[in-house]
Design a protein around this motif. Structure first.
Motif: not given
Length: 81
Positions: A10, A12-13, A17
């Motif tokens: 993902d 977006w993760s 982060f």
């Protein structure tokens, strides 16, 4: 859960982060700048300068106390005679 950094499931993760790490770096940097400024201020206050530092105030109080003690010591000597 795949811990291989090259396999990002993902995006977006990964962005979240990186944003979190960036935020922590900025907060740590600002805290260290604030600590350095505080340390400089404290160092300035404990070194004698033109009379406005805490060290100068303590030195003035110490001198006045010594004068008062000397005055009372002379007065006690005079009264004992």
């Amino acid at each position: 859960m795949n811990l291989d950094p090259t396999a990002i499931d993902d995006p977006w993760s990964a962005i979240a982060f990186v944003a979190l790490i960036g935020y922590l770096v900025v907060v740590t940097w600002r805290s260290s700048r604030h600590a350095k400024a505080t340390r400089r201020t404290l160092e300035h206050e404990v070194r004698p300068n033109s009379g406005s530092s805490l060290r100068d105030a303590v030195d003035r109080i110490d001198k006045r106390l010594a004068d008062v003690e000397a005055y009372h010591a002379r007065r006690r000597w005079w009264q004992r005679r």
